[in-house]
Design an enzyme around this catalytic site. Sequence first.
Site, PDB file in Angstrom:
ATOM      1  N   GLU A   1       0.792  -1.051  -0.007  1.00 29.40           N
ATOM      2  CA  GLU A   1       0.070   0.143  -0.016  1.00 29.40           C
ATOM      3  C   GLU A   1       0.963   1.286  -0.086  1.00 29.40           C
ATOM      4  O   GLU A   1       1.422   1.749   1.089  1.00 29.40           O
ATOM      5  CB  GLU A   1      -0.936  -0.206   1.364  1.00 29.40           C
ATOM      6  CG  GLU A   1      -2.064  -1.141   1.437  1.00 29.40           C
ATOM      7  CD  GLU A   1      -2.906  -0.875   0.490  1.00 29.40           C
ATOM      8  OE1 GLU A   1      -3.273   0.069   0.086  1.00 29.40           O
ATOM      9  OE2 GLU A   1      -3.767  -2.044  -0.219  1.00 29.40           O
TER      10      GLU A   1
ATOM     11  N   CYS B   1      -2.226   9.688   2.892  1.00 23.79           N
ATOM     12  CA  CYS B   1      -1.813   9.292   1.385  1.00 23.79           C
ATOM     13  C   CYS B   1      -2.722   9.432   0.453  1.00 23.79           C
ATOM     14  O   CYS B   1      -2.356   9.628  -0.970  1.00 23.79           O
ATOM     15  CB  CYS B   1      -1.570   7.398   1.590  1.00 23.79           C
ATOM     16  SG  CYS B   1      -3.142   6.784   2.264  1.00 23.79           S
TER      17      CYS B   1
HETATM   18  P1  NAD Z   1       8.195   4.752   4.885  1.00 27.86           P
HETATM   19  O1  NAD Z   1       8.331   3.740   3.678  1.00 27.86           O
HETATM   20  O2  NAD Z   1       9.502   5.439   5.163  1.00 27.86           O
HETATM   21  O3  NAD Z   1       8.095   3.745   6.225  1.00 27.86           O
HETATM   22  C1  NAD Z   1       7.063   2.522   6.478  1.00 27.86           C
HETATM   23  C2  NAD Z   1       7.673   1.679   7.201  1.00 27.86           C
HETATM   24  O4  NAD Z   1       8.717   0.942   6.650  1.00 27.86           O
HETATM   25  C3  NAD Z   1       7.943   1.996   8.757  1.00 27.86           C
HETATM   26  O5  NAD Z   1       7.171   0.988   9.542  1.00 27.86           O
HETATM   27  C4  NAD Z   1       9.445   2.155   8.654  1.00 27.86           C
HETATM   28  O6  NAD Z   1      10.083   1.638   9.909  1.00 27.86           O
HETATM   29  C5  NAD Z   1       9.824   0.994   7.515  1.00 27.86           C
HETATM   30  N1  NAD Z   1      10.829   1.178   6.987  1.00 27.86           N
HETATM   31  C6  NAD Z   1      11.537   2.175   6.722  1.00 27.86           C
HETATM   32  N2  NAD Z   1      12.809   2.129   5.876  1.00 27.86           N
HETATM   33  C7  NAD Z   1      12.837   1.054   5.791  1.00 27.86           C
HETATM   34  C8  NAD Z   1      13.948   0.320   5.088  1.00 27.86           C
HETATM   35  N3  NAD Z   1      14.949   0.882   4.526  1.00 27.86           N
HETATM   36  N4  NAD Z   1      13.640  -1.262   5.402  1.00 27.86           N
HETATM   37  C9  NAD Z   1      12.801  -1.756   6.010  1.00 27.86           C
HETATM   38  N5  NAD Z   1      11.819  -0.987   6.702  1.00 27.86           N
HETATM   39  C10 NAD Z   1      11.839   0.321   6.457  1.00 27.86           C
HETATM   40  O7  NAD Z   1       6.932   5.543   4.798  1.00 27.86           O
HETATM   41  P2  NAD Z   1       6.256   6.610   5.902  1.00 27.86           P
HETATM   42  O8  NAD Z   1       7.202   7.790   5.861  1.00 27.86           O
HETATM   43  O9  NAD Z   1       5.988   5.931   7.188  1.00 27.86           O
HETATM   44  O10 NAD Z   1       4.859   6.781   5.229  1.00 27.86           O
HETATM   45  C11 NAD Z   1       4.805   7.889   4.035  1.00 27.86           C
HETATM   46  C12 NAD Z   1       4.643   7.107   2.851  1.00 27.86           C
HETATM   47  O11 NAD Z   1       3.434   6.119   2.859  1.00 27.86           O
HETATM   48  C13 NAD Z   1       4.000   7.882   1.835  1.00 27.86           C
HETATM   49  O12 NAD Z   1       4.396   7.828   0.364  1.00 27.86           O
HETATM   50  C14 NAD Z   1       2.430   7.609   1.732  1.00 27.86           C
HETATM   51  O13 NAD Z   1       1.578   8.106   0.785  1.00 27.86           O
HETATM   52  C15 NAD Z   1       2.522   6.236   2.054  1.00 27.86           C
HETATM   53  N6  NAD Z   1       1.157   5.908   2.836  1.00 27.86           N
HETATM   54  C16 NAD Z   1       0.564   4.903   2.075  1.00 27.86           C
HETATM   55  C17 NAD Z   1      -0.651   4.409   2.741  1.00 27.86           C
HETATM   56  C18 NAD Z   1      -1.705   3.730   1.679  1.00 27.86           C
HETATM   57  O14 NAD Z   1      -2.494   3.024   2.425  1.00 27.86           O
HETATM   58  N7  NAD Z   1      -1.403   3.244   0.305  1.00 27.86           N
HETATM   59  C19 NAD Z   1      -1.073   4.951   3.894  1.00 27.86           C
HETATM   60  C20 NAD Z   1      -0.107   5.706   4.380  1.00 27.86           C
HETATM   61  C21 NAD Z   1       0.809   6.097   3.908  1.00 27.86           C
END
Ligand code: NAD
Length: 453
Positions: free
Chosen positions: A209, A243
């Site tokens: 997602e 998002c």
């Molecule tokens: P992110 O991708 O930075 O982090 C998401 C998760 O991944 C966190 O739990 C984090 O600890 C983990 N993570 C981060 N870097 C990692 C790595 N290198 N290896 C493994 N795990 C890692 O995203 P965010 O900043 O928390 O959220 C923002 C993004 O999420 C935006 O792009 C937003 O549009 C998207 N989002 C999508 C939805 C949806 O339903 N499609 C909902 C909310 C947010």
Amino acid sequence: MNIVELLNSQRKFFSGDATKDLSFRKKQLLRIESVLEKNESKLNEAIYKDLGKSGIETYSTELSFVYNEIQYFIKNLNSLSRPKRVSTNLINQLGSSKIYYEPLGCTLIIGTWNYPYQMTLVPAVCALAAGNTVILKPSEVASHTANVLAELINSEFPPEVFHVVTGGVDETTEILKHRFDKIFFTGSPHVGKIVYQAAATHLTPVTLELGGKSPAIVTASANIKVAARRIVWGKFLNAGQTCIAPDYLYVDADIEKDLLEEMKKCIIKYKYTKDAENYSRIVNSKNLYRLQKMLDSGSIYFGGEFNEEQLYIEPTILTGVTWEDSAMQEEIFGPILPVLPYDDLEEVMEVIKQKEKPLSAYIFTSKSSEKELFIEKLSFGGGCINDTVMHITNSNLPFGGVGNSGIGNYHGLFGFLSFSHQKSVIDKATWGEPDLRYPPYTNAKRKWIKRLQ
Ligand code: NAD
């Protein structure tokens, strides 16, 4: 308990088949409901510390989604889980065909910080309803909510059924080395690719997602007042850290001035001020500075004020923006709305089409030809005509992205399917079988086979 012990305990528990029992599954769901209900003030406090989110918004955009999903499964789990009979083709007569829904096994759910309860617990509810065990890893960026989730879930649930592990990149990297039966990830496309690669090592199925730049379009035929208030609400909800918020706005040049004026009135009316309880904060200073840099795009029509100490950015509208500006180079994920005027709607559609497929798209129009053009031309995860964001609230609709904005979907039936294997079985009678498929093959048999297929 380390991750290996935790995963082993879940595997052992799952293979004992206790999760196949529907009343066991419902019990887990009702337990989540009761934990949340008993601890709403604690949950509100934690999210206020992370995001400055008000109690009412925490209920309406976080907890109510979890409660609704639970109630959906309490009502529908029996019928969803029942083997589904489908028609049987001619060559398989006499036989009957059924789809059996079986749980996948031990699942990993990785969440985001922006809706830290909804984005973690709704998938967990779907996974448990479908009969899986769950390891949940919330985002470390919203540390208070991550900790409260760990405290509440881990004290109420046996670790072999549902357990929360906290941590950031290092911990998640370690967890991802292990084999799961399903990974459900919510987050950025960049990290989505890392998760997908880790899952591929074990051939683990994923739901991703993700995000992206979601457009909103307002045509000359739109109801301007309605468009203004629904765009302002959808954009500045959670201070733009949503998002499916409209990321940027295309407006017919003839009505740009009127729409801007109306949006300004709405922002003032909704009181998104520095001291307001009903306006969230930016999650941390890193994001505040990232957003601040975007204010050099075009010119500020409204807003622009920010306060580092209070992690506040005023709802901001930028005009005269082009695709070369910084605000158009990445997903904004904050309370900044670039506005781009247009003369030709078809050209706008072509421009959007050349970009990555967005998670959401919105159009405000009263013309059915424009609605059709929007649906026909653009590919996006989900969206609305004459509204923003609200499609997420209908659990009869699958929620998910397409292309760069994600793989797979969830909510209601789709959440159940996302965490289930659909096992196909034909049950054959042992009598009444023509000899056609068995050797020796003859021309007569070949003719019959062709006729029957
Ligand atoms: P992110 O991708 O930075 O982090 C998401 C998760 O991944 C966190 O739990 C984090 O600890 C983990 N993570 C981060 N870097 C990692 C790595 N290198 N290896 C493994 N795990 C890692 O995203 P965010 O900043 O928390 O959220 C923002 C993004 O999420 C935006 O792009 C937003 O549009 C998207 N989002 C999508 C939805 C949806 O339903 N499609 C909902 C909310 C947010």
